[in-house]
Design a protein around this motif. Structure first.
Motif, PDB file in Angstrom:
ATOM      1  N   VAL A  74       0.827  -1.201   0.000  1.00  0.00           N
ATOM      2  CA  VAL A  74       0.000   0.000   0.000  1.00  0.00           C
ATOM      3  C   VAL A  74       0.867   1.260   0.000  1.00  0.00           C
ATOM      4  O   VAL A  74       0.647   2.198  -0.783  1.00  0.00           O
ATOM      5  N   LEU A  75       1.877   1.313   0.868  1.00  0.00           N
ATOM      6  CA  LEU A  75       2.712   2.504   0.938  1.00  0.00           C
ATOM      7  C   LEU A  75       3.567   2.661  -0.311  1.00  0.00           C
ATOM      8  O   LEU A  75       3.865   3.786  -0.729  1.00  0.00           O
ATOM      9  N   GLY A  76       3.985   1.549  -0.900  1.00  0.00           N
ATOM     10  CA  GLY A  76       4.717   1.640  -2.147  1.00  0.00           C
ATOM     11  C   GLY A  76       3.868   2.226  -3.257  1.00  0.00           C
ATOM     12  O   GLY A  76       4.323   3.059  -4.054  1.00  0.00           O
ATOM     13  N   TRP A  77       2.605   1.799  -3.320  1.00  0.00           N
ATOM     14  CA  TRP A  77       1.682   2.347  -4.307  1.00  0.00           C
ATOM     15  C   TRP A  77       1.448   3.846  -4.067  1.00  0.00           C
ATOM     16  O   TRP A  77       1.445   4.648  -5.007  1.00  0.00           O
ATOM     17  N   MET A  78       1.274   4.232  -2.810  1.00  0.00           N
ATOM     18  CA  MET A  78       1.072   5.642  -2.497  1.00  0.00           C
ATOM     19  C   MET A  78       2.302   6.471  -2.859  1.00  0.00           C
ATOM     20  O   MET A  78       2.188   7.565  -3.409  1.00  0.00           O
ATOM     21  N   THR A  79       3.494   5.926  -2.542  1.00  0.00           N
ATOM     22  CA  THR A  79       4.723   6.646  -2.856  1.00  0.00           C
ATOM     23  C   THR A  79       4.894   6.800  -4.362  1.00  0.00           C
ATOM     24  O   THR A  79       5.312   7.864  -4.848  1.00  0.00           O
ATOM     25  N   THR A  80       4.567   5.754  -5.103  1.00  0.00           N
ATOM     26  CA  THR A  80       4.668   5.822  -6.558  1.00  0.00           C
ATOM     27  C   THR A  80       3.717   6.874  -7.114  1.00  0.00           C
ATOM     28  O   THR A  80       4.081   7.653  -8.015  1.00  0.00           O
ATOM     29  N   GLY A  81       2.491   6.917  -6.586  1.00  0.00           N
ATOM     30  CA  GLY A  81       1.524   7.907  -7.048  1.00  0.00           C
ATOM     31  C   GLY A  81       1.977   9.326  -6.771  1.00  0.00           C
ATOM     32  O   GLY A  81       1.851  10.220  -7.621  1.00  0.00           O
ATOM     33  N   LEU A  82       2.509   9.553  -5.569  1.00  0.00           N
ATOM     34  CA  LEU A  82       3.003  10.897  -5.239  1.00  0.00           C
ATOM     35  C   LEU A  82       4.190  11.278  -6.121  1.00  0.00           C
ATOM     36  O   LEU A  82       4.311  12.438  -6.544  1.00  0.00           O
ATOM     37  N   ALA A  83       5.076  10.330  -6.395  1.00  0.00           N
ATOM     38  CA  ALA A  83       6.224  10.617  -7.250  1.00  0.00           C
ATOM     39  C   ALA A  83       5.781  10.984  -8.657  1.00  0.00           C
ATOM     40  O   ALA A  83       6.330  11.913  -9.279  1.00  0.00           O
ATOM     41  N   GLN A  84       4.775  10.289  -9.178  1.00  0.00           N
ATOM     42  CA  GLN A  84       4.271  10.622 -10.507  1.00  0.00           C
ATOM     43  C   GLN A  84       3.569  11.970 -10.519  1.00  0.00           C
ATOM     44  O   GLN A  84       3.678  12.735 -11.481  1.00  0.00           O
ATOM     45  N   ALA A  85       2.864  12.277  -9.430  1.00  0.00           N
ATOM     46  CA  ALA A  85       2.152  13.552  -9.369  1.00  0.00           C
ATOM     47  C   ALA A  85       3.106  14.735  -9.347  1.00  0.00           C
ATOM     48  O   ALA A  85       2.816  15.800  -9.914  1.00  0.00           O
ATOM     49  N   PHE A  86       4.246  14.567  -8.703  1.00  0.00           N
ATOM     50  CA  PHE A  86       5.209  15.674  -8.597  1.00  0.00           C
ATOM     51  C   PHE A  86       6.400  15.511  -9.542  1.00  0.00           C
ATOM     52  O   PHE A  86       7.402  16.213  -9.405  1.00  0.00           O
ATOM     53  N   ASN A  87       6.290  14.548 -10.473  1.00  0.00           N
ATOM     54  CA  ASN A  87       7.352  14.316 -11.466  1.00  0.00           C
ATOM     55  C   ASN A  87       8.709  14.052 -10.814  1.00  0.00           C
ATOM     56  O   ASN A  87       9.731  14.626 -11.200  1.00  0.00           O
ATOM     57  N   VAL A  88       8.694  13.210  -9.810  1.00  0.00           N
ATOM     58  CA  VAL A  88       9.922  12.836  -9.124  1.00  0.00           C
ATOM     59  C   VAL A  88      10.265  11.404  -9.504  1.00  0.00           C
ATOM     60  O   VAL A  88       9.412  10.516  -9.481  1.00  0.00           O
ATOM     61  N   GLU A  89      11.514  11.174  -9.878  1.00  0.00           N
ATOM     62  CA  GLU A  89      11.944   9.837 -10.256  1.00  0.00           C
ATOM     63  C   GLU A  89      12.327   9.045  -9.010  1.00  0.00           C
ATOM     64  O   GLU A  89      13.139   9.480  -8.196  1.00  0.00           O
ATOM     65  N   LEU A  90      11.718   7.883  -8.866  1.00  0.00           N
ATOM     66  CA  LEU A  90      11.998   7.039  -7.711  1.00  0.00           C
ATOM     67  C   LEU A  90      13.293   6.264  -7.916  1.00  0.00           C
ATOM     68  O   LEU A  90      13.500   5.641  -8.949  1.00  0.00           O
TER      69      LEU A  90
END
Length: 404
Positions: A74-90
């Motif tokens: 769940v937290l990985g999915w949330m982190t991925t979504g936030l990274a995509q929203a702010f254009n941050v590369e994980l």
């Protein structure tokens, strides 16, 4: 305050391992026990599809305990979504590893639970937070998750909620089976107060929640689930057992040795007899005992006379020893012995054996610290049993809710 203390403890543990990240120092080769970790690095690139796939099957990496995998998915999915929203590369360099963050929060929860059970003893959680055994090995495996569920179960039972305690036991059993000892402690307390209802409520609740978490995985991929579940039963053994200590140190002077082929059966018999002794101590106690004291006795019996004795098992004892004894001299003597034993396992060999004191004894440093480990835990076993008989140290750590 509890949150800050917990984070500081995690940061200190991280700082101890900073040299492992410097290739020129070769610390990982010289001190492998300091730099090794059983935690999978995890995967921060979790999509909705991979989140659903890993939710019941050990997380994104596929080798985490099921309940841990639920959180990381769940937290990985949330982190991925936030990274995509702010254009941050994980990447590993831009985002903290989820497993480390979650383990830090788990330790904070354990400290907070101990603080809640300590009454007016604010020093209890502070001392426990920086326990050397936890800093050295606690954050390298999933055991802290099971310790958290164990302590939450104890706190729930103390507050008169055996059903909630069963919930935590069921979740803890998905990581390691040692939280099931809380059920045994509840049974012994029920025998003491002649009220068996609490035990059956906790047992039913734990079975329901264990099945709810494991059920989908068992139905869809039983063979894979069985392999992963068996891994929780066969935890890593680091060091020696009390039977090895006897054969190495005492077999010569006494002329009695333990047959290694019979250790498994002998261990089982001794553990069962010791558990019966704990039941008698609980039932025949002069005053109301605490479930914390009873659970500590059960864990001591398992660790002392079981088939293996890892350094991680000492981590399980830390919060219970802090609550049940509240003697900082005893606590720090125990921790010093554990550090010494850890050093003999992980420090480069050859240096300690040359010291004159060890040459005179004829023991290796590891033998000496192994004997000290046994003596310290035997002391706790005897001291807590005496405390129960005298009715000491139980008023603030969980007299049965019906008698508070």
């Amino acid at each position: 305050m509890v949150f800050v203390i917990g984070i500081l403890a995690v940061l200190l543990s991280f700082l101890l391992r900073v040299p492992c990240r410097v290739p020129e120092w070769n610390v990982s080769e010289r001190f492998p026990g300091l730099c090794s970790a059983q935690l999978d690095p995890g995967d921060l690139s979790v999509t909705p599809n991979t989140m659903l796939e890993g939710f019941f099957t050990g997380g994104p990496s596929g080798d985490q305990p099921i309940v841990v995998g639920m959180f990381t998915s769940v937290l990985g999915w949330m982190t991925t979504g936030l990274a995509q929203a702010f254009n941050v590369e994980l990447s590993a360099n831009t985002v903290l590893d989820l497993t480390v963050v979650l383990t830090a929060l788990v330790w904070v929860v354990i400290i907070a639970t101990v603080a809640g059970l300590s009454g007016k003893q604010p020093s209890d959680p502070v001392v426990m937070a920086f326990a050397p055994t936890v800093l050295l090995v606690g954050f390298s495996a999933w055991d802290l998750w099971a310790v958290m569920f164990m302590m939450l179960a104890v706190a729930s039972y103390i507050r008169g909620s055996p059903g909630i305690a069963g919930l935590w036991i069921g979740l803890g059993a998905t990581v390691n089976l040692l939280p099931v000892l809380v059920l045994v402690a509840i049974l012994f307390m029920a025998a003491r107060y002649r009220y068996i209802g609490d035990f059956f409520i906790a047992l039913l609740s734990s079975v329901i929640f264990f099945a709810a978490v494991n059920g989908p995985y068992m139905v869809t991929e039983f063979d894979r689930w069985r392999e992963q579940f068996s891994g929780t039963l066969d935890g890593p053994a680091e060091g020696t057992t009390v039977w090895d200590v006897w054969n190495t140190v005492l077999a010569g002077p006494t002329g009695l040795s333990v047959d290694t082929a019979a250790v498994e059966n002998l261990s089982l018999v001794v553990v069962l007899l010791a558990v019966v002794a704990v039941l008698l101590v609980t039932v025949l106690a002069g005053k109301d005992p605490s479930i914390v004291q009873v659970l500590l006795l059960l864990l001591l019996v398992y660790v002392l006379f079981g088939r293996d004795w890892s350094l991680l098992q000492s981590v399980w004892l830390v919060p219970l020893v802090v609550l049940a004894r509240r003697s900082w001299i005893e606590f720090f003597v125990w921790q010093a012995v554990e550090i010494g034993y850890w050093a003999t396992l992980n420090a480069p060999g050859g240096g300690w054996e040359t010291q004159p004191v060890f040459q005179q004894w004829g023991w290796t440093p590891q033998d000496a610290f192994a004997v000290l480990r046994v003596l310290v835990l035997l002391w706790f076993l005897i001291a807590v049993s005496v405390d129960i008989q005298r009715g000491k140290r139980a008023l603030l750590i969980g007299v049965h809710a019906k008698n508070m």
